[in-house]
Design a protein around this motif. Sequence first.
Motif, mmCIF file in Angstrom:
data_model
loop_
_atom_site.group_PDB
_atom_site.id
_atom_site.type_symbol
_atom_site.label_atom_id
_atom_site.label_comp_id
_atom_site.label_asym_id
_atom_site.label_seq_id
_atom_site.Cartn_x
_atom_site.Cartn_y
_atom_site.Cartn_z
ATOM 1 N N VAL A 167 -16.381 11.255 7.414
ATOM 2 C CA VAL A 167 -16.771 10.675 8.911
ATOM 3 C C VAL A 167 -15.502 10.350 9.534
ATOM 4 O O VAL A 167 -14.791 9.397 8.720
ATOM 5 N N ILE A 168 -15.045 10.527 10.761
ATOM 6 C CA ILE A 168 -13.892 10.252 11.110
ATOM 7 C C ILE A 168 -14.066 9.848 12.902
ATOM 8 O O ILE A 168 -14.886 10.577 13.420
ATOM 9 N N ASP A 169 -13.316 8.691 13.306
ATOM 10 C CA ASP A 169 -13.271 8.685 14.692
ATOM 11 C C ASP A 169 -12.090 8.084 15.383
ATOM 12 O O ASP A 169 -11.249 7.782 14.340
ATOM 13 N N ASN A 170 -11.999 7.784 16.481
ATOM 14 C CA ASN A 170 -10.748 7.715 17.137
ATOM 15 C C ASN A 170 -10.883 6.321 17.999
ATOM 16 O O ASN A 170 -10.416 6.519 19.337
ATOM 17 N N PRO A 171 -11.473 5.468 17.903
ATOM 18 C CA PRO A 171 -11.606 4.306 18.926
ATOM 19 C C PRO A 171 -10.256 3.599 19.044
ATOM 20 O O PRO A 171 -9.599 3.264 18.298
ATOM 21 N N ARG A 172 -10.143 3.751 20.350
ATOM 22 C CA ARG A 172 -8.895 2.996 20.867
ATOM 23 C C ARG A 172 -7.662 3.337 20.296
ATOM 24 O O ARG A 172 -6.566 2.443 20.019
ATOM 25 N N GLY A 173 -7.589 4.460 19.915
ATOM 26 C CA GLY A 173 -6.334 5.031 19.434
ATOM 27 C C GLY A 173 -6.149 5.082 17.872
ATOM 28 O O GLY A 173 -4.952 5.439 17.256
ATOM 29 N N ARG A 174 -7.074 4.122 17.279
ATOM 30 C CA ARG A 174 -7.041 4.138 15.749
ATOM 31 C C ARG A 174 -7.871 5.188 15.112
ATOM 32 O O ARG A 174 -8.476 5.998 15.689
ATOM 33 N N ILE A 175 -7.418 5.620 13.841
ATOM 34 C CA ILE A 175 -8.202 6.791 13.055
ATOM 35 C C ILE A 175 -8.724 6.102 11.978
ATOM 36 O O ILE A 175 -8.296 5.441 11.117
ATOM 37 N N ILE A 176 -10.320 5.757 12.309
ATOM 38 C CA ILE A 176 -10.901 5.130 11.135
ATOM 39 C C ILE A 176 -12.123 6.103 10.630
ATOM 40 O O ILE A 176 -12.399 7.081 11.352
ATOM 41 N N GLY A 177 -12.278 5.910 9.172
ATOM 42 C CA GLY A 177 -13.505 6.653 8.842
ATOM 43 C C GLY A 177 -13.755 6.655 7.369
ATOM 44 O O GLY A 177 -13.207 5.525 6.826
ATOM 45 N N SER A 178 -14.452 7.436 6.765
ATOM 46 C CA SER A 178 -14.712 7.356 5.326
ATOM 47 C C SER A 178 -15.009 8.866 4.730
ATOM 48 O O SER A 178 -14.918 9.650 5.336
ATOM 49 N N LEU A 179 -14.307 9.006 3.594
ATOM 50 C CA LEU A 179 -14.542 10.262 2.631
ATOM 51 C C LEU A 179 -15.125 10.125 1.558
ATOM 52 O O LEU A 179 -14.749 9.109 0.610
ATOM 53 N N ARG A 180 -16.183 10.900 1.156
ATOM 54 C CA ARG A 180 -16.622 10.935 -0.266
ATOM 55 C C ARG A 180 -16.233 12.243 -0.723
ATOM 56 O O ARG A 180 -16.928 13.405 0.159
ATOM 57 N N ALA A 181 -16.072 12.505 -1.884
ATOM 58 C CA ALA A 181 -15.646 13.727 -2.380
ATOM 59 C C ALA A 181 -15.767 13.995 -3.786
ATOM 60 O O ALA A 181 -15.531 13.111 -4.441
ATOM 61 N N THR A 182 -16.486 15.173 -4.013
ATOM 62 C CA THR A 182 -16.203 15.602 -5.658
ATOM 63 C C THR A 182 -14.930 16.815 -5.660
ATOM 64 O O THR A 182 -15.252 17.808 -4.886
ATOM 65 N N LEU A 183 -14.012 16.372 -6.180
ATOM 66 C CA LEU A 183 -12.740 17.137 -6.283
ATOM 67 C C LEU A 183 -12.455 18.048 -7.543
ATOM 68 O O LEU A 183 -12.740 17.439 -8.531
ATOM 69 N N ILE A 184 -12.010 19.294 -7.424
ATOM 70 C CA ILE A 184 -11.974 19.881 -8.944
ATOM 71 C C ILE A 184 -10.314 20.057 -9.322
ATOM 72 O O ILE A 184 -9.408 20.457 -8.239
#
Length: 148
Positions: free
Chosen positions: A101-118
């Motif tokens: 989940v990512i967004d760009n309010p007022r020039g910032r890059i905010i968000g979160s990531l959930r992942a299972t990586l191999i």
Amino acid sequence: MHRVLVVLAVLGGCSKVVKQEGFRATIAEADDPKVEGTFEALGDPSCGRFQPDRREVHLKADRFVLDVLEEPFSGKDRAVSLVIDGERYVSDRPGAETALVIDNPRGRIIGSLRATLIHESAGTTIDGRPAPVRELGVDLTFNLQPCL
């Protein structure tokens, strides 16, 4: 406006939201327990890009480097790569999953990531035998300046 509400709802649900510039990541359920733990960094050199056709996140802390590349509408899968203690885990191996989940309010890059990586060695052979499949789960939030 709807995207901002979605991001705020997701970030509001995270117990360890980053309220200042930087990121916080938790690695749990790793096949290699030495990589489990919490990693965080404030400010540089972590950064992000948010464009209609390309979104990138670059996070760096001691022992931890994570890169995300998402190209919406291109037909390509999101690419996530995590290097921790010199070992590389990726999202392009069977069994890997990512949710960003990512967004760009007022020039910032905010968000979160959930992942299972191999681990990148999955699907290869070592001394003529299939390499073991090693995985880890990562959960992180970020609040970044744009990359220059």
